[in-house]
Write an enzyme that holds these catalytic residues in place. Structure first.
Site, PDB file in Angstrom:
ATOM      1  N   TYR A 264      33.625  88.788 102.502  1.00 25.03           N
ATOM      2  CA  TYR A 264      32.998  87.558 102.695  1.00 25.03           C
ATOM      3  C   TYR A 264      31.754  87.731 103.661  1.00 25.03           C
ATOM      4  O   TYR A 264      30.807  87.070 103.405  1.00 25.03           O
ATOM      5  CB  TYR A 264      34.180  86.580 103.570  1.00 25.03           C
ATOM      6  CG  TYR A 264      33.615  85.210 103.817  1.00 25.03           C
ATOM      7  CD1 TYR A 264      33.253  84.201 102.939  1.00 25.03           C
ATOM      8  CD2 TYR A 264      33.755  84.952 105.348  1.00 25.03           C
ATOM      9  CE1 TYR A 264      32.731  83.000 103.459  1.00 25.03           C
ATOM     10  CE2 TYR A 264      33.172  83.605 105.596  1.00 25.03           C
ATOM     11  CZ  TYR A 264      32.723  82.592 104.853  1.00 25.03           C
ATOM     12  OH  TYR A 264      32.442  81.557 105.231  1.00 25.03           O
TER      13      TYR A 264
ATOM     14  N   GLN B 277      35.539  70.299 100.253  1.00 25.92           N
ATOM     15  CA  GLN B 277      34.676  71.364 100.008  1.00 25.92           C
ATOM     16  C   GLN B 277      35.054  71.972  98.605  1.00 25.92           C
ATOM     17  O   GLN B 277      36.166  72.524  98.638  1.00 25.92           O
ATOM     18  CB  GLN B 277      34.690  72.459 101.198  1.00 25.92           C
ATOM     19  CG  GLN B 277      33.606  73.519 100.956  1.00 25.92           C
ATOM     20  CD  GLN B 277      34.270  74.729 101.815  1.00 25.92           C
ATOM     21  OE1 GLN B 277      35.020  75.490 101.687  1.00 25.92           O
ATOM     22  NE2 GLN B 277      33.190  74.969 102.603  1.00 25.92           N
TER      23      GLN B 277
ATOM     24  N   LYS C  87      34.674  75.226  95.921  1.00 23.47           N
ATOM     25  CA  LYS C  87      34.018  76.513  95.840  1.00 23.47           C
ATOM     26  C   LYS C  87      33.509  76.470  94.491  1.00 23.47           C
ATOM     27  O   LYS C  87      34.287  76.552  93.690  1.00 23.47           O
ATOM     28  CB  LYS C  87      35.006  77.697  96.264  1.00 23.47           C
ATOM     29  CG  LYS C  87      35.906  77.746  97.478  1.00 23.47           C
ATOM     30  CD  LYS C  87      34.805  78.154  98.508  1.00 23.47           C
ATOM     31  CE  LYS C  87      35.260  78.365 100.035  1.00 23.47           C
ATOM     32  NZ  LYS C  87      34.163  78.343 100.888  1.00 23.47           N
TER      33      LYS C  87
ATOM     34  N   ASP D 190      30.147  74.769  97.897  1.00 23.10           N
ATOM     35  CA  ASP D 190      29.962  75.860  98.642  1.00 23.10           C
ATOM     36  C   ASP D 190      29.845  77.135  97.653  1.00 23.10           C
ATOM     37  O   ASP D 190      30.757  77.571  96.778  1.00 23.10           O
ATOM     38  CB  ASP D 190      31.140  76.189  99.533  1.00 23.10           C
ATOM     39  CG  ASP D 190      30.883  77.422 100.491  1.00 23.10           C
ATOM     40  OD1 ASP D 190      29.740  77.991 100.320  1.00 23.10           O
ATOM     41  OD2 ASP D 190      31.615  77.249 101.488  1.00 23.10           O
TER      42      ASP D 190
ATOM     43  N   GLU E  78      26.496  73.915 100.264  1.00 20.99           N
ATOM     44  CA  GLU E  78      26.587  75.024 101.208  1.00 20.99           C
ATOM     45  C   GLU E  78      26.206  76.321 100.702  1.00 20.99           C
ATOM     46  O   GLU E  78      26.938  76.804  99.811  1.00 20.99           O
ATOM     47  CB  GLU E  78      28.034  74.788 101.938  1.00 20.99           C
ATOM     48  CG  GLU E  78      28.313  75.966 103.060  1.00 20.99           C
ATOM     49  CD  GLU E  78      29.701  75.438 103.750  1.00 20.99           C
ATOM     50  OE1 GLU E  78      30.005  74.512 103.934  1.00 20.99           O
ATOM     51  OE2 GLU E  78      30.430  76.389 103.953  1.00 20.99           O
TER      52      GLU E  78
ATOM     53  N   ASP F 299      26.071  78.776 106.027  1.00 22.59           N
ATOM     54  CA  ASP F 299      27.517  79.241 106.702  1.00 22.59           C
ATOM     55  C   ASP F 299      27.229  80.775 106.894  1.00 22.59           C
ATOM     56  O   ASP F 299      26.755  81.206 108.113  1.00 22.59           O
ATOM     57  CB  ASP F 299      28.286  78.795 105.645  1.00 22.59           C
ATOM     58  CG  ASP F 299      29.606  79.532 106.309  1.00 22.59           C
ATOM     59  OD1 ASP F 299      29.648  80.066 107.113  1.00 22.59           O
ATOM     60  OD2 ASP F 299      30.920  79.094 105.472  1.00 22.59           O
TER      61      ASP F 299
ATOM     62  N   LYS G  92      31.264  79.446 112.029  1.00 21.70           N
ATOM     63  CA  LYS G  92      32.528  80.210 112.335  1.00 21.70           C
ATOM     64  C   LYS G  92      32.220  80.700 113.580  1.00 21.70           C
ATOM     65  O   LYS G  92      31.509  81.407 114.089  1.00 21.70           O
ATOM     66  CB  LYS G  92      32.416  81.357 111.474  1.00 21.70           C
ATOM     67  CG  LYS G  92      32.365  81.068 110.011  1.00 21.70           C
ATOM     68  CD  LYS G  92      33.514  80.137 109.146  1.00 21.70           C
ATOM     69  CE  LYS G  92      33.523  79.856 107.936  1.00 21.70           C
ATOM     70  NZ  LYS G  92      32.657  78.556 107.522  1.00 21.70           N
TER      71      LYS G  92
ATOM     72  N   ALA H  84      36.939  81.519 109.611  1.00 24.14           N
ATOM     73  CA  ALA H  84      36.935  82.283 108.277  1.00 24.14           C
ATOM     74  C   ALA H  84      38.630  82.430 107.975  1.00 24.14           C
ATOM     75  O   ALA H  84      38.858  82.114 106.800  1.00 24.14           O
ATOM     76  CB  ALA H  84      36.519  83.769 108.247  1.00 24.14           C
TER      77      ALA H  84
ATOM     78  N   TRP I 259      37.746  73.279 109.908  1.00 19.59           N
ATOM     79  CA  TRP I 259      38.551  73.738 108.782  1.00 19.59           C
ATOM     80  C   TRP I 259      39.446  74.925 109.463  1.00 19.59           C
ATOM     81  O   TRP I 259      38.947  75.871 110.283  1.00 19.59           O
ATOM     82  CB  TRP I 259      37.871  74.453 107.746  1.00 19.59           C
ATOM     83  CG  TRP I 259      38.516  74.900 106.659  1.00 19.59           C
ATOM     84  CD1 TRP I 259      38.932  74.489 105.659  1.00 19.59           C
ATOM     85  CD2 TRP I 259      39.328  76.245 106.582  1.00 19.59           C
ATOM     86  NE1 TRP I 259      39.914  75.210 104.844  1.00 19.59           N
ATOM     87  CE2 TRP I 259      39.945  76.299 105.333  1.00 19.59           C
ATOM     88  CE3 TRP I 259      39.255  77.620 107.529  1.00 19.59           C
ATOM     89  CZ2 TRP I 259      40.699  77.696 105.013  1.00 19.59           C
ATOM     90  CZ3 TRP I 259      40.050  78.593 107.077  1.00 19.59           C
ATOM     91  CH2 TRP I 259      40.761  78.613 105.767  1.00 19.59           C
TER      92      TRP I 259
END
Ligand code: 0XW
Ligand code: MG
Length: 367
Positions: free
Chosen positions: A56, A162, A164, A193, A218, A241, A265, A294, A320
């Site tokens: 990630y 959100q 993905k 995202d 995002e 991000d 994050k 994360a 989140w």
């Protein structure tokens, strides 16, 4: 009060209900590194860092523990009077590795808060609220199923969804965004995202094909340069991000005007102390941002909630936490939970959460 022991634990956080899928990776169980920092007057502070797998962002669980092994011996005997001094000590021991330093930074604030009898939010400048909004993050999935879950989560009280996308054909991504919009409309804000997964061309196509849908885009592409190429040619606001790898990247993004907001994050930036600077830089330009991490358990969740409570509500995009995707809590007396899409900020001194005795088993390292 001086640090006299640091224990490091590794704990597995399996994903509930199958893999957590993003554009370039899917994960099944996350290896979280927890630090327990003890002082000579009997106070213990807790910190945590849990990369969502090794792909990630440039973080991984073993890397966090290797970095802590470099840093921790140099903290024994140090006074906890000044978090800035401790940050300097960490930098003297190891260059970079913010995500590992973050676990220690969080633990320092936890123990200082307990010593002073104040919540961590007070150390971060002071809470503006005792309840913060969260958002629901949907994994890469089929358009219909994603829209169904999105509608359910909005009904459950989430003010922000959100979705993905990425790592598959564009048609599916476009259909997913359209179906979620049909299902949710303006009842919640929608974030799309890409997790660095789209090319500039795909990002621009998706932008065009979903012109009438008011979503935030995002991290559509991998680098700041690619994002800059999308920006101005597309119409949707862009949040960064993964590109905000440190405070300098945040400063660069703000000063170049490349982003309309951020998904921050806490551990990536180096912990709560560094996040205060990011929060304040955003405030100067009225930029919205999240306060996430994360992955991680109650320690990280508490850290995110404390920080979130200090952000001006009009610029706050949600905190989140991984709770929807993991089972159980470290602290069953004061767990950090999402209710109706919102999180009550822990009220006790320090982080306000205390892992159950022995929950992490035997330390994997002690200093
Ligand atoms: C939704 N998150 C906060 C959880 C995963 O770590 C991915 C991340 C994101 O926004 O990219
Ligand atoms: Mg993101």
């Amino acid at each position: 009060m001086r640090i006299n022991r640091i224990n490091v634990y590794s704990t597995q956080l399996p994903t509930k209900g199958g893999a957590y899928k993003m554009a370039s990776t899917e994960v099944h169980s996350l290896d979280s590194t927890v630090v327990e920092v003890m002082t000579d007057d009997g106070i213990t502070g807790w910190g945590e860092t849990c990369p969502v797998g090794p792909v990630y962002q440039p973080h991984h669980a073993l890397g966090a523990r290797a970095a802590i092994a470099e840093i921790a011996p140099g903290l024994i005997g140090e006074s906890t009077q000044s978090p800035r001094h401790l940050a300097k000590r960490m930098d003297e021991r190891l260059n970079g590795h913010n995500y590992a330093k973050a676990a220690l930074d969080i633990a320092f604030l936890d123990l200082i808060g307990q010593r002073l009898g104040v919540p961590v939010s007070t150390l971060l400048g002071g809470a503006l609220t005792d309840r913060v909004s969260s958002y629901y993050s949907l994994i890469v999935g089929s358009p219909d199923e994603t829209a169904r879950i999105a509608a359910d989560k909005v009904k459950a009280g989430y003010p922000r969804i959100q979705i993905k996308i990425g790592g598959r054909n564009l048609e599916k991504d476009v259909a997913t965004v359209q179906k979620v919009w049909e299902a949710v409309g303006l009842k919640a804000s929608i974030v799309v995202d890409g997790n660095r997964g789209l090319s500039v061309a795909s990002a621009l196509h998706l932008d065009r094909l979903c012109q009438n849908i008011p979503f935030v885009f995002e991290q559509p592409c991998n680098s700041m340069e690619e994002i800059a190429a999308v920006r101005g040619r597309g119409t949707h606001p862009i949040y960064l991000d993964e590109n905000t790898e440190d405070l300098n990247a945040v400063l660069r993004a703000i000063s170049s005007g490349i982003a309309d907001g951020f998904g921050f994050k806490v551990t990536r930036l180096g912990g709560l102390t560094k996040m205060m600077t990011a929060r304040d830089m955003c405030s100067i330009r009225s930029l919205p941002h999240t306060c996430d991490d994360a992955w991680g358990g109650d320690i990280i969740a508490a850290a995110c909630a404390h920080l979130a409570s200090t952000v001006e509500p009009r610029r706050f995009e949600g905190a989140w936490i991984a709770q929807e995707y993991i089972d159980g809590h470290y602290d069953n007396t004061n767990p950090v939970v999402i209710e109706n899409g919102h999180i009550a900020v822990p009220q006790g001194a320090g982080l306000g959460v205390k892992p159950e005795a022995g929950i992490f088993g035997v330390p994997v390292a002690s200093y």
